[in-house]
Design a protein around this motif. Structure first.
Motif, PDB file in Angstrom:
ATOM      1  N   ARG A  54       0.839  -1.204   0.000  1.00  0.00           N
ATOM      2  CA  ARG A  54       0.000   0.000   0.000  1.00  0.00           C
ATOM      3  C   ARG A  54       0.872   1.252   0.000  1.00  0.00           C
ATOM      4  N   MET A  55       1.922   1.241   0.822  1.00  0.00           N
ATOM      5  CA  MET A  55       2.829   2.389   0.866  1.00  0.00           C
ATOM      6  C   MET A  55       3.475   2.621  -0.488  1.00  0.00           C
ATOM      7  N   LEU A  56       3.964   1.537  -1.114  1.00  0.00           N
ATOM      8  CA  LEU A  56       4.644   1.670  -2.399  1.00  0.00           C
ATOM      9  C   LEU A  56       3.683   2.100  -3.501  1.00  0.00           C
ATOM     10  N   GLU A  57       2.439   1.613  -3.449  1.00  0.00           N
ATOM     11  CA  GLU A  57       1.473   2.030  -4.472  1.00  0.00           C
ATOM     12  C   GLU A  57       1.131   3.510  -4.324  1.00  0.00           C
ATOM     13  N   ASP A  58       0.952   3.969  -3.092  1.00  0.00           N
ATOM     14  CA  ASP A  58       0.680   5.392  -2.885  1.00  0.00           C
ATOM     15  C   ASP A  58       1.819   6.240  -3.446  1.00  0.00           C
ATOM     16  N   TRP A  59       3.047   5.832  -3.170  1.00  0.00           N
ATOM     17  CA  TRP A  59       4.230   6.547  -3.670  1.00  0.00           C
ATOM     18  C   TRP A  59       4.271   6.539  -5.188  1.00  0.00           C
ATOM     19  N   ALA A  60       4.045   5.367  -5.783  1.00  0.00           N
ATOM     20  CA  ALA A  60       4.094   5.251  -7.239  1.00  0.00           C
ATOM     21  C   ALA A  60       3.024   6.118  -7.892  1.00  0.00           C
ATOM     22  N   LEU A  61       1.823   6.105  -7.337  1.00  0.00           N
ATOM     23  CA  LEU A  61       0.741   6.921  -7.905  1.00  0.00           C
ATOM     24  C   LEU A  61       1.068   8.404  -7.792  1.00  0.00           C
ATOM     25  N   GLU A  62       1.669   8.807  -6.679  1.00  0.00           N
ATOM     26  CA  GLU A  62       2.075  10.205  -6.522  1.00  0.00           C
ATOM     27  C   GLU A  62       3.057  10.624  -7.615  1.00  0.00           C
ATOM     28  N   LEU A  63       3.890   9.678  -8.033  1.00  0.00           N
ATOM     29  CA  LEU A  63       4.895   9.959  -9.056  1.00  0.00           C
ATOM     30  C   LEU A  63       4.334   9.890 -10.476  1.00  0.00           C
ATOM     31  N   GLY A  64       3.087   9.450 -10.617  1.00  0.00           N
ATOM     32  CA  GLY A  64       2.465   9.407 -11.938  1.00  0.00           C
ATOM     33  C   GLY A  64       2.430   8.041 -12.586  1.00  0.00           C
ATOM     34  N   VAL A  65       2.677   6.989 -11.826  1.00  0.00           N
ATOM     35  CA  VAL A  65       2.590   5.631 -12.358  1.00  0.00           C
ATOM     36  C   VAL A  65       1.128   5.273 -12.600  1.00  0.00           C
ATOM     37  N   GLN A  66       0.845   4.594 -13.704  1.00  0.00           N
ATOM     38  CA  GLN A  66      -0.480   4.029 -13.952  1.00  0.00           C
ATOM     39  C   GLN A  66      -0.504   2.588 -13.425  1.00  0.00           C
ATOM     40  N   VAL A  67      -1.472   2.246 -12.588  1.00  0.00           N
ATOM     41  CA  VAL A  67      -1.655   0.879 -12.117  1.00  0.00           C
ATOM     42  C   VAL A  67      -3.017   0.406 -12.608  1.00  0.00           C
ATOM     43  N   ARG A  68      -3.005  -0.608 -13.475  1.00  0.00           N
ATOM     44  CA  ARG A  68      -4.243  -1.119 -14.060  1.00  0.00           C
ATOM     45  C   ARG A  68      -4.468  -2.547 -13.577  1.00  0.00           C
ATOM     46  N   ARG A  69      -5.519  -2.746 -12.820  1.00  0.00           N
ATOM     47  CA  ARG A  69      -5.803  -4.048 -12.208  1.00  0.00           C
ATOM     48  C   ARG A  69      -6.823  -4.839 -13.034  1.00  0.00           C
ATOM     49  N   GLY A  70      -6.847  -6.137 -12.790  1.00  0.00           N
ATOM     50  CA  GLY A  70      -7.747  -7.008 -13.522  1.00  0.00           C
ATOM     51  C   GLY A  70      -7.295  -7.252 -14.944  1.00  0.00           C
ATOM     52  N   CYS A  71      -5.990  -7.080 -15.203  1.00  0.00           N
ATOM     53  CA  CYS A  71      -5.438  -7.232 -16.558  1.00  0.00           C
ATOM     54  C   CYS A  71      -4.372  -8.328 -16.529  1.00  0.00           C
ATOM     55  N   GLU A  72      -4.603  -9.396 -17.281  1.00  0.00           N
ATOM     56  CA  GLU A  72      -3.692 -10.543 -17.280  1.00  0.00           C
ATOM     57  C   GLU A  72      -2.991 -10.657 -18.626  1.00  0.00           C
ATOM     58  N   VAL A  73      -1.656 -10.785 -18.574  1.00  0.00           N
ATOM     59  CA  VAL A  73      -0.869 -10.922 -19.793  1.00  0.00           C
ATOM     60  C   VAL A  73      -1.106 -12.298 -20.408  1.00  0.00           C
ATOM     61  N   THR A  74      -1.336 -12.332 -21.716  1.00  0.00           N
ATOM     62  CA  THR A  74      -1.527 -13.603 -22.430  1.00  0.00           C
ATOM     63  C   THR A  74      -0.416 -13.877 -23.437  1.00  0.00           C
ATOM     64  N   GLY A  75       0.384 -12.876 -23.742  1.00  0.00           N
ATOM     65  CA  GLY A  75       1.475 -13.084 -24.691  1.00  0.00           C
ATOM     66  C   GLY A  75       2.207 -11.789 -24.966  1.00  0.00           C
ATOM     67  N   GLY A  99      10.523  -2.271 -29.914  1.00  0.00           N
ATOM     68  CA  GLY A  99      10.044  -2.507 -28.559  1.00  0.00           C
ATOM     69  C   GLY A  99       9.338  -3.833 -28.399  1.00  0.00           C
ATOM     70  N   VAL A 100       8.314  -3.833 -27.547  1.00  0.00           N
ATOM     71  CA  VAL A 100       7.580  -5.039 -27.188  1.00  0.00           C
ATOM     72  C   VAL A 100       6.090  -4.752 -27.302  1.00  0.00           C
ATOM     73  N   VAL A 101       5.351  -5.672 -27.926  1.00  0.00           N
ATOM     74  CA  VAL A 101       3.896  -5.588 -28.000  1.00  0.00           C
ATOM     75  C   VAL A 101       3.332  -6.660 -27.070  1.00  0.00           C
ATOM     76  N   VAL A 102       2.557  -6.237 -26.086  1.00  0.00           N
ATOM     77  CA  VAL A 102       2.036  -7.142 -25.064  1.00  0.00           C
ATOM     78  C   VAL A 102       0.537  -7.302 -25.263  1.00  0.00           C
ATOM     79  N   THR A 103       0.058  -8.541 -25.241  1.00  0.00           N
ATOM     80  CA  THR A 103      -1.373  -8.809 -25.326  1.00  0.00           C
ATOM     81  C   THR A 103      -1.910  -9.148 -23.943  1.00  0.00           C
ATOM     82  N   LEU A 104      -3.091  -8.622 -23.645  1.00  0.00           N
ATOM     83  CA  LEU A 104      -3.663  -8.781 -22.310  1.00  0.00           C
ATOM     84  C   LEU A 104      -5.159  -9.022 -22.401  1.00  0.00           C
ATOM     85  N   ASP A 105      -5.699  -9.639 -21.348  1.00  0.00           N
ATOM     86  CA  ASP A 105      -7.142  -9.721 -21.129  1.00  0.00           C
ATOM     87  C   ASP A 105      -7.477  -8.793 -19.976  1.00  0.00           C
TER      88      ASP A 105
END
Length: 485
Positions: free
Chosen positions: A98-119, A126-132
């Protein structure tokens, strides 16, 4: 996007914050829809506490008590050393997250939950990532991809990276409970025949209990019930904890593994994705956070365009040996603790060795992380390659008193010097490092006139180095070529 991080645990969030401090755009994808409340880890090592302190984060955590020192259940007297090697105990992992997420969000990090990498697939750019995700399948692109997604890492498997190690032979049950008054056994109590029980306090009256009964095989966590743990506890201690209210229940094994590679092309691994060991070692979260601090500034330097050739390769060369050491030490400690009476002669030898300061300090340095020393090139000065003590105090030219840790909050390199000639030499790199003029000793060795400290807190050069490793050479090696005048 510059960097995609997979996994919003402590390692992924720490890495994301480090990248943002380096001026890099980053998104963290996490397959869980909400932050977890359970805590696999409940402590961290001294070096990890220092890493948090270097970024101004340690004060954001609740007060802790020092963790007792031991190896495989054999006590280690930490009071014999001049430096504090004691880790922090009793902080549930979800608090750290929780502490680290608060810090990261303050710095402008995007945290997207419910997203699972499939490939993923690599391209020339660069890298192209596929997700559900919650709205269905989608893609995202980045310059680099980092898997911080745990011991069963999807990214590691997709990258085809081997994860060698012996098959597990022992099982452990663990639970966070309330309503029990059992005697606390904070570092575990070894019982005849190779069994062990542990009970330690967490916040809010919660007790973490761990039990290993001799012959207990690895178990599928889906079939584990609290009565399995409580029955074993009663057999071993004579106490019943069947009445406890269970907050969290899990099981683990004695498996210790380390990935064969920490990097494949544009894909990196960190934390449990690279190394797993029994949670009873209390090392996994800590070593993972240190992975993130080592990797973050190097990735950011590469994205920003000033990284010298080969800088990214030093992530594997510096951190992979730490992972191998961790796996070896975990296997040794488990065997030492749980083999039974057959191991008593070895325990006796280890206890005798650990009473000698030199041997004890070497072991304590491995456990605390303070003994890490990276290859920084020619020079045999004892500080070179080791971490700069973050509590070292400086008096700046304007009379201000400060600690090294406070100067590292922005994750820039430091040149600390009492000689302005070194400061003049470094002028071409002041977009990447801070030049700190001090009127007091720049390091624990008062004979030094200057030290160069990397953003992760490790000393990359000292004024004791010879011509083959002068300041300009060190600056080029770690911070790239000087900016044009």
């Amino acid at each position: 996007m510059s960097v995609i991080v997979v996994g919003a645990g402590p390692v992924g969030l720490m890495l994301a914050g480090e990248l943002r401090l380096g001026g890099v755009d980053v998104v963290v994808y996490e397959k869980l829809p909400t932050p977890p409340r359970e805590s696999r880890g409940a402590s961290f090592t001294r070096r990890t506490a220092e890493c948090f302190d270097q970024r101004g984060l340690l004060t954001r955590l609740p007060a802790t008590e020092p963790a007792d020192g031991h190896f495989g259940g054999i006590p280690l007297d930490l009071g014999m050393f001049s430096e504090d090697h004691a880790g922090a105990r009793g902080i549930p992992q979800f608090r750290t997250e929780r502490m680290l997420e608060d810090w990261a969000l303050e710095l402008g990090v995007q945290v997207r939950r419910g997203c699972e990498v499939t490939g993923y697939r690599e391209t020339s750019a660069g890298v192209v990532v596929t997700l559900d995700g919650p709205q269905g399948p989608f893609e995202d692109t980045a310059v680099f991809l980092v898997g911080c997604d745990g011991g069963r890492s999807t990214i590691r498997k997709l990258a085809g990276i081997d994860f060698p190690g012996p098959e597990p032979t022992r099982g452990f049950y663990t639970a966070d409970v309330t309503g029990i008054s059992t005697r606390r056994r904070r570092t575990g109590e070894d019982l005849p025949g190779g069994s062990m029980v542990m009970a330690m306090d967490l916040e809010g009256g919660v007790t973490r209990v761990v039990v290993h009964e001799r012959g207990m095989p690895p178990r599928d966590r889906e079939t584990l019930r609290f009565n399995h743990l409580a029955d074993a506890w009663e057999r071993l201690t004579g106490e019943s904890i069947h009445h406890a209210e269970v907050r969290w229940l899990n099981c683990f094994t004695d498996a210790s593994r380390v990935a064969s590679l920490y990097r494949v092309g544009r894909v990196f691994l960190a934390g449990d994705a690279t190394h797993v060991q029994p949670p009873a070692m209390a090392q996994g979260l800590s070593v993972g956070v240190q992975d993130a601090v080592n990797l973050g500034w190097k990735l950011a330097a590469t994205v920003k365009g000033w990284a010298p050739a080969g800088l990214l390769d030093t992530y594997h060369s510096e951190r992979h040996p730490i992972g191998e050491q961790l796996a070896r030490n975990a296997r040794a400690a488990i065997e030492l603790r749980l083999t039974g009476a057959d191991m008593d002669p070895v325990r006796g030898v280890m206890a005798e060795l650990m009473s000698h300061k030199g041997a004890a300090e070497h072991l304590a340095g491995m456990l605390s992380g303070l003994g890490i020393r990276y290859d920084m090139g020619p020079c045999d000065h004892p500080l070179l390659g080791k971490r700069m003590p973050p509590d070292h105090k400086l008096t700046l030219a304007d009379g201000t008193r400060t600690r090294v840790a406070d100067l590292l909050h922005s994750a820039q390199g430091l040149l600390i010097t009492t000689n302005d000639e070194y400061g003049q030499t470094a002028q071409g790199w002041t977009d990447r490092i801070k030049v700190v003029a001090s009127t007091t000793a720049v390091a624990p060795d008062p004979a030094l006139e200057a030290v160069l400290v990397r953003p992760d807190g490790y000393i990359a050069w000292t004024s004791a180095a010879g011509p083959a490793n002068n300041l300009t050479t060190a600056l080029n090696r770690w911070f790239g070529t000087a900016a044009p005048k």
